[in-house]
Every structure is written in C-alpha cells, then in structure tokens.
Scaffold this active site. Sequence first.
Site, short mmCIF file in Angstrom:
data_model
loop_
_atom_site.label_atom_id
_atom_site.label_comp_id
_atom_site.label_asym_id
_atom_site.label_seq_id
_atom_site.Cartn_x
_atom_site.Cartn_y
_atom_site.Cartn_z
N HIS A 64 6.94 -2.70 -3.12
CA HIS A 64 5.60 -2.15 -3.35
C HIS A 64 5.22 -2.13 -4.83
O HIS A 64 4.03 -2.21 -5.16
CB HIS A 64 5.50 -0.74 -2.76
CG HIS A 64 5.48 -0.73 -1.27
ND1 HIS A 64 4.35 -1.00 -0.53
CD2 HIS A 64 6.47 -0.51 -0.36
CE1 HIS A 64 4.62 -0.92 0.76
NE2 HIS A 64 5.91 -0.63 0.90
N GLU A 86 -5.37 -3.72 0.10
CA GLU A 86 -5.48 -4.93 -0.70
C GLU A 86 -6.89 -5.50 -0.68
O GLU A 86 -7.12 -6.64 -1.09
CB GLU A 86 -4.49 -5.99 -0.20
CG GLU A 86 -4.80 -6.60 1.14
CD GLU A 86 -4.26 -5.81 2.32
OE1 GLU A 86 -4.11 -6.40 3.39
OE2 GLU A 86 -3.98 -4.60 2.15
#
Length: 402
Positions: free
Chosen positions: A288, A318
């Site tokens: 991450h 995203e």
Amino acid sequence: MKNSKLTRGYFPVNLSVKTICKNILNLGKPPLNHRDITRQQSVYFSQSFLLFIRPVMFISFICLLAIWSTETYLQQISSFNKFCYPLLTLFLATNLIYSYRSKTNIEVVTCLFFILFMTYFVVDYYYIFIYLEVIGESSHYNLSSLSQWLPIAYIGAFLFLKKYNALKFSLVFALCLFLPELLCFDNVYNHSPIAHSLTLNLMLSHPVYICLLWGVSHLKMMSYHDRNNANLMYKLSKIDSLTKVSNRRGINESLRKMLSEYKRGSTQFSVVLFDIDHFKSINDQFGHLAGDEVLIAIADSIKSELRLFDELGRWGGEEFIAILRHNNYHLVSEITERLRIAISSLCFESIPQKITASFGVVHCKAEISEKNDQKAIELLIAQADKALYKAKNTGRNKVVIA
C-alpha cells in the site's frame, strides 16, 4: 499557466484585483502556514485601514474648520491656535487630496497625520496648562476644550499602530500629560483649582481609556485568529490528506459553483473522471505504500498539467476527477489526452510495470443544468462514470467522451 497550444483557447477568468471590502471579509483562500497568516493579517489590517482613513481625515477637516470658525467668532481662540489652525487645516486638506490621487504612500501620509496631531495635542496641552497658567491667562474654555479631545490620541494609536507599539505610545503620551501635575507636587509651579481638578481627572480617566483600548485590541486580534483558524479548518476539510488535492466534498462544492456559473451563461465546463488501471494489483504486489506513492505522483503530475482555473480532486480510492473550464469541446479532448500521456510517462523505482489510467469525459449541457444542482451533479458523474467504464472495457489507457 503553461505556454502551449492547449492554453490558446482557455476560458477567460476574471483576474481583476479584489475590492477592499472582499479583502476585509476574507473571501480569499485561508493561509496554510505562519508566514501566510502574518501576510494575510497585514493585508487585512491595511485594507481595513484604507476603508476608514479617508472619512476620518474628511471629518477631521470639517470639524477643524467648525472649531476654528466658532472660536474665532466667540473670541475664544488662543494665540497659539491662531497660528496652528491654518497649518493643520492646510495639512489635512493636502493629505485628503493626496490620498485620492495616490494609494502607494497612503500609510506614510497617515502616519504623518497621526504624529502631527499628537504633537499638536501635547504642545497645546503644555501651552494651556503651563504657559497660560503661569501668566494667568488660562480660561476654562481652553482647559475643558482640549481635555475632551485628548483621548483621541489613544484611539488613534490603537487604530494605526501595532498593539504593543500602541501601548508604549499611550503610556508615554499619558506620562507627558501627567507631568504638569507631577511638577505641581514638587512646587515648581501652582495650578489654578480648575486646572488642578482637570489634571487629576486626566490622571484617573486616561489609564482607563488605555486599558479598555488594550482589551478591545486584544479581543480584535483573538477574533481575527479564531476566524482565520475556522477558515483554515474549513479548507482542510475539503482537502484529501494523502494527495493534497480536493476531496469529494470540495469537488461537490466546486461543481455547484460551476453549475451556477453555467446557468448564468458565464462559462462552460466538462467533468473528467479517470481511474488508475490495475491499481489493486499494484497494492497487492508492491504494498500500500507503493500504491500511495503512485497516487501522490499522479496527483502532482496532473496538477502541473492543468491550468490555473481548472480543479483536480480525488473522488475515492484510485479514482480522480477534474473540472475543466473551456469555450470549446475540442480543447477538452486535447487537455484530457495530455493528462493520459502524462500519467503513462511516469516511472517508479519500486514499481517496474507501466502505470496507465482510463478517462471518461462528459460536457455539461443545457438538459443537465435544467435539473436541480444535486441531481445535475449526480447525472454528470454518472455519465462520466459510464464513459470511464467504456474506456476500461475497450482496452484501458484511453479517453472516452460521453
């Protein structure tokens, strides 16, 4: 703004200087650091200062003429004021005219205005309370008339000077006024009963003025900082903490403003929704932290490519969203294609694979704006999202316009 062919057809933005009142109401963006806070505070007070300095000088000019005329008519004018009133009137008139002809040196002119009148008050005070008292020509009118105007010195100090400088000036000014009474205690000279009573009243009342003005000045500063902090917190509530671009709340607010402008016919705009391709695999393979690095880099890259009046936001995860002002649809296609290329050109040491993004674009049209704002925004996002998924389903790393 970048010098490229993409900016030739940019939407004209109103870049005129904000009015003084808007500066005082602090409609601009709140500062993000201490230096910006200090700078904005300086602008705030200088603009506030300009709002009332001309009316103050004008009213002072009218009042001075009235006092001069009244004292002359009633034969109460002192020989000192026969000399000073014409000079003060001329100085005020000159300053007032100059303040309208030039804005660059207004603070210097006002400082001279303040210093001159404070000097006049002190000199006239000593002339009445010492010279005329010694020669026995002092009158009750001269004593009382001057006494009622002296507190203006403290008000002016806390208006024109910084808080601590105003306090220092006020203490020095008060000491100058108390000096005749202190000399009286040492038997340097004797006051008349009236002068003695007035001086005692000054010694008791003027410290109260100073304390009250100090308190008001302190409250004013606290109020300014509280409002500034509130504005700062409100701004931060609209910023994505990771990418430092607008979050969903900020973008929704911007969309409402753009819709309002569109309905007035003052602008056209398009919504660009784009999503990083295969972002889940990036998080799964590289972690991450690597995913966060990609999000930050993409946000920075897109911000550098957008124009000053466009806006970028993180819609969630995203997925990003951009609001593009324009005056023709062809320009939007060019800008969006440029954004796609910018993302695909990014390189990361920790991520060997190529990063790409898919784009969905929708133009705001009349049938959309006819709905209420919230439904219009939802429709815009839905159409952009539909175009985005079409781009993903037809090969990714491409731009689809709804």
